[in-house]
Design a protein around this motif. Sequence first.
Motif, PDB file in Angstrom:
ATOM      1  N   GLY A 120     133.499   5.419  73.399  1.00  0.00           N
ATOM      2  CA  GLY A 120     133.309   5.611  74.853  1.00  0.00           C
ATOM      3  C   GLY A 120     133.946   7.425  74.734  1.00  0.00           C
ATOM      4  N   GLN A 124     130.887   9.963  78.817  1.00  0.00           N
ATOM      5  CA  GLN A 124     129.850   8.464  79.498  1.00  0.00           C
ATOM      6  C   GLN A 124     129.952   8.229  80.639  1.00  0.00           C
ATOM      7  N   ASP A 125     131.400   8.168  81.155  1.00  0.00           N
ATOM      8  CA  ASP A 125     132.168   7.476  81.818  1.00  0.00           C
ATOM      9  C   ASP A 125     131.412   8.069  83.569  1.00  0.00           C
ATOM     10  N   ASP A 128     127.950   7.236  84.287  1.00  0.00           N
ATOM     11  CA  ASP A 128     127.703   6.028  84.953  1.00  0.00           C
ATOM     12  C   ASP A 128     128.324   6.139  85.700  1.00  0.00           C
ATOM     13  N   GLU A 131     124.875   7.753  87.954  1.00  0.00           N
ATOM     14  CA  GLU A 131     124.391   6.734  87.867  1.00  0.00           C
ATOM     15  C   GLU A 131     124.564   5.545  89.156  1.00  0.00           C
ATOM     16  N   ARG A 132     125.757   5.073  89.059  1.00  0.00           N
ATOM     17  CA  ARG A 132     125.780   4.277  90.124  1.00  0.00           C
ATOM     18  C   ARG A 132     125.349   4.449  91.027  1.00  0.00           C
ATOM     19  N   LYS A 208     122.787  15.147  86.139  1.00  0.00           N
ATOM     20  CA  LYS A 208     122.731  14.093  85.189  1.00  0.00           C
ATOM     21  C   LYS A 208     122.470  14.660  83.675  1.00  0.00           C
ATOM     22  N   SER A 212     124.445  14.851  80.097  1.00  0.00           N
ATOM     23  CA  SER A 212     123.515  13.932  78.900  1.00  0.00           C
ATOM     24  C   SER A 212     123.031  15.109  77.948  1.00  0.00           C
TER      25      SER A 212
END
Length: 247
Positions: A120, A124-125, A128, A131-132, A208, A212
């Motif tokens: 991880g 990435q955290d 995430d 996205e939430r 994002k 990415s």
Amino acid sequence: MKIIASIIVVLLLLSGGALWFLAGGSLNDYIKTQIETVGTEITEQAVTVKAVDIKITSGAGSILGINLANPKTYSQPNAFALGEMTLDINLESLTSSPIIIDAIVIKSPQAFVEFTQTGGSNIQDLLDAIERNTPKSDTAATTEEPVNDGDEPRIKVSKIVLVGTALTLDLSAFGNKEHSATLPDIILNNVGGDAGLPASQLGSEIAKQALSHIWKQAKATQKQKLIDSAKDKLKEKAKKKLTDLFG
């Protein structure tokens, strides 16, 4: 006055703000506060801005010194920082939908990527969390027909350029070390799609996509650094063995 108001709407899009008015005070201060407040809500980490300098009459401006804090489980204070963000608004599009930003240029970006032993990372955290906290939307919409989102304008950005991101890659979790690299320019095209994206969601979409791309390049750099390190260790072992054999 309608054109000025439309420009203000466009300038607020980066903060993901859902308010389309100024309740007094400085425009620059208002935008700064919105970026910090909404950015923190979306990423779940502190977002700070040094200064905002908007030139309404020319439809351009800059945002200076944006820092995105690291999740607390990581050692670096920031996950991402940039020196300056400039934007070029297509003034002719202000009376149509979507409103178009011709270009956003992000200068002096810095990314601090820390990996964990399980593969991880802080990036990435953050992805995430984004996205939430981002409402689901038709981000990939390509229809030429305008989409009705009430009074909220839709925005598209023709091009976003992150110029020469300075990458700090921490591989200490793998018994390695910290590495530095400069990434090739990252170019994002047609953000928001042909139909545009509701302005309140465009900021998170930009974050994002940018993170990415950085994450993808960081993983490639990680792989190469670990391969190089393994080769160096093999060379050292071979050298030591030859020394032991022949003195």
